[in-house]
Enzyme design. Structure first.
Site, PDB file in Angstrom:
ATOM      1  CB  SER A   8     -75.866  -3.522   7.566  1.00  0.00           C
ATOM      2  OG  SER A   8     -76.604  -4.720   7.629  1.00  0.00           O
ATOM      3  CB  CYS A   9     -72.104  -6.997  10.200  1.00  0.00           C
ATOM      4  SG  CYS A   9     -72.886  -7.366  11.783  1.00  0.00           S
ATOM      5  N   PRO A  10     -73.378  -9.259   8.482  1.00  0.00           N
ATOM      6  CG  PRO A  10     -72.055 -10.742   7.220  1.00  0.00           C
ATOM      7  CD  PRO A  10     -71.988  -9.463   8.008  1.00  0.00           C
ATOM      8  N   GLY A  12     -75.625  -8.961  12.146  1.00  0.00           N
ATOM      9  CA  GLY A  12     -76.359  -7.828  12.690  1.00  0.00           C
ATOM     10  C   GLY A  12     -76.191  -7.652  14.180  1.00  0.00           C
ATOM     11  CB  THR A  16     -74.403  -3.740  12.955  1.00  0.00           C
ATOM     12  OG1 THR A  16     -74.499  -4.773  11.963  1.00  0.00           O
ATOM     13  CG2 THR A  16     -75.434  -2.671  12.665  1.00  0.00           C
TER      14      THR A  16
END
Length: 504
Positions: A8-10, A12, A16
């Site tokens: 998951s990344c900020p 998305g 991700t």
């Protein structure tokens, strides 16, 4: 072994799914099975209970809080940022192997309760540096703001485009003058102008939330739920005083720290239960209102006005220089803090009035998008014209980089940069700098904050924009090929010298 991973990344979007693919490949190469749950912008397909029951270890590669993390309680767990999932997936797999063999059973439970509604995703590392935490707070706000920017910007741009088709040169002006009450009272589905007005009004409504969402989720990242109300109020008041995007950014931090300070006060037990839902939001919202209206509102409004006027006055060589600088920033860390700073600067200038007036802010947005496209595109081209300079894995990544670059996902260049940073990063920076300078010099404009080649119809000055992207792609590919060829030549010379030494 059977492994489970969550990525998951900020935003998305890119990290991700790239981390998920890299972990799947690394696990297969190591002889393991793996199931990856991607908690991205499109939602998540949760791993099944059957997979959880047979899992030997869990890898959490995330830059935002993993939703429903309680599911993994008791399993050996490896935790890292999402970028390491892209740059060192084999290392994460090895750590998961070691954790599973050691039988270390860690508690990964969080405040999330089974069956409870998931909170908005955020992650701030308590042990991180001040700079790291400030970036994470800011990126939380930006990640929730981006969908509003994308929806609002594209709808407004489409509305103007349709208005010009239906109403001629003055259509873009006329569409802004159609009252929303007229649309509600008697919408005519056969009128192109009214459809344009519908798009315009929806886009303006989405833009109306930008600053409030930015401020609200910055405050949320700092103080959790008690920060939401004062944060949103700070963003709304920023619009009232004319402080705009800058006011929302500063107001979000003010509201968050006020809410955090109040929530940490020691109070009687009878009051403690009311603190998170009544007392803290009430006091923090009142304090935020006082600070925004009486202390920092007017100074921030003056700074915001100065920035807007300064950007509007740029032309010719000055805006070309700005284009080069923004291009270099977009390629420097390929989705990292510097890249996001340039992106936030561009999206912060997107307002309904800027789009209506076709201001210089739209050129800045065009610069940032074009410069963010060329690193993956240039590297993809390099893997085609000089295949022998790249590994088989890099050539496969090059195939994906065509689509990633065309879609304005700069992170497509990360696997190449991680493998050879000293040659790749300077090459892609030069290519992006050239692209940014050319887009600014040509005066291309863009109201859509994302989409890459897929929003080309919304670009003003399409020929110049496309020329800039092509030139930047060629420059990037040429520099990567030359730098890797020189490095390969030096390596060959060293190898020959070593063989002669052995013979001697």
């Amino acid at each position: 072994m059977f492994l489970i991973a969550v990525t998951s990344c900020p935003t998305g979007i890119a990290h991700t799914y790239m981390a998920a693919e890299a972990l799947e490949t690394a696990a297969r190469e190591a002889g393991h099975e793996i199931v990856v749950e991607t908690q991205g912008a499109g939602g998540a397909v949760r791993v099944s209970q059957a997979d959880l029951d047979r899992a030997d270890a869990v890898i959490l590669a995330a830059d935002v809080e993993v939703r429903d993390k309680h599911r993994f309680t008791g399993l050996p767990t490896v935790v890292s940022g999402v970028k390491r999932g892209i740059s060192d997936p084999a290392g994460l797999i090895r750590e998961a192997e070691a954790a599973a063999r050691a039988g270390v059973r860690t508690s990964t439970a969080t405040s999330t309760v089974p069956g409870a509604a998931a909170a908005p995703a955020t992650k701030v590392e308590a042990g991180g540096s001040v700079g790291s935490r400030v970036r994470q707070w800011l990126m939380t706000g930006v990640s929730y703001m981006i969908p509003f920017v994308a929806a609002g910007g594209i709808m407004i741009a489409l509305g103007f485009m349709l208005a010009r088709i239906a109403g001629g040169d003055q259509g873009a002006v006329e569409v802004t003058q159609i009252p929303i009450t007229d649309l509600i009272a008697g919408f005519d589905p056969t009128s192109g102008m009214e459809w344009a007005a519908l798009l315009f009004q929806g886009g303006v409504a989405a833009f109306g939330f930008l600053v409030a969402v930015l401020a609200g989720f910055i405050a949320y990242a700092i103080a959790d739920r008690p920060g939401l109300a004062p944060g949103f109020v700070a963003g709304a008041l920023s619009g009232v005083v004319g402080a705009g995007f800058l006011g929302g950014l500063v107001g979000g931090f003010v509201a968050g720290f006020l809410a955090l300070g109040i929530s940490r006060l020691r109070v009687p037990k009878a009051v403690a239960s009311l603190m998170p839902v009544v007392v803290t939001p009430l006091l923090a919202t009142f304090a935020t209102t006082v600070v925004m209206l009486l202390v920092i509102g007017r100074p921030l409004a003056s700074v915001q006005t100065g920035l807007t006027d300064g950007l509007g006055s740029l032309s010719g060589g000055s805006i070309a220089v700005l284009g080069v600088v923004l291009g270099l920033m977009m390629a420097f860390d390929m989705g990292g803090p510097v890249n996001k700073t340039a992106y936030v600067f561009a999206t912060g200038g997107l307002t309904a009035s800027a789009i209506a007036d076709s201001s210089a802010a739209l050129t800045v947005m065009a610069v940032v998008m074009a410069a963010g496209m060329t690193p993956p595109l240039g590297l993809a081209l390099a893997t085609v014209v000089r295949k022998h300079l790249f590994t088989e894995a890099e050539r496969e990544n090059g195939k994906a980089a065509w689509l990633l670059g065309a879609s304005f996902i700069t992170e497509g260049a990360i696997p190449f940069a991680a493998a050879d940073p000293l040659r790749v990063i300077p090459s892609i920076m030069v290519g992006s700098g050239v692209t940014g300078g050319l887009v600014a010099a040509f005066g291309s404009k863009l109201a859509a904050p994302h989409g890459g080649i897929w929003v080309t119809p919304l670009i003003s000055g399409i020929p110049g924009y496309l020329v800039a992207v092509v030139v930047g792609t060629l420059v990037t590919a040429a520099l990567v090929v030359v730098s890797k060829s020189l490095g390969r030549g030096r390596q060959a010379v060293r190898t020959a010298d070593e063989e002669l030494a052995l013979v001697a």
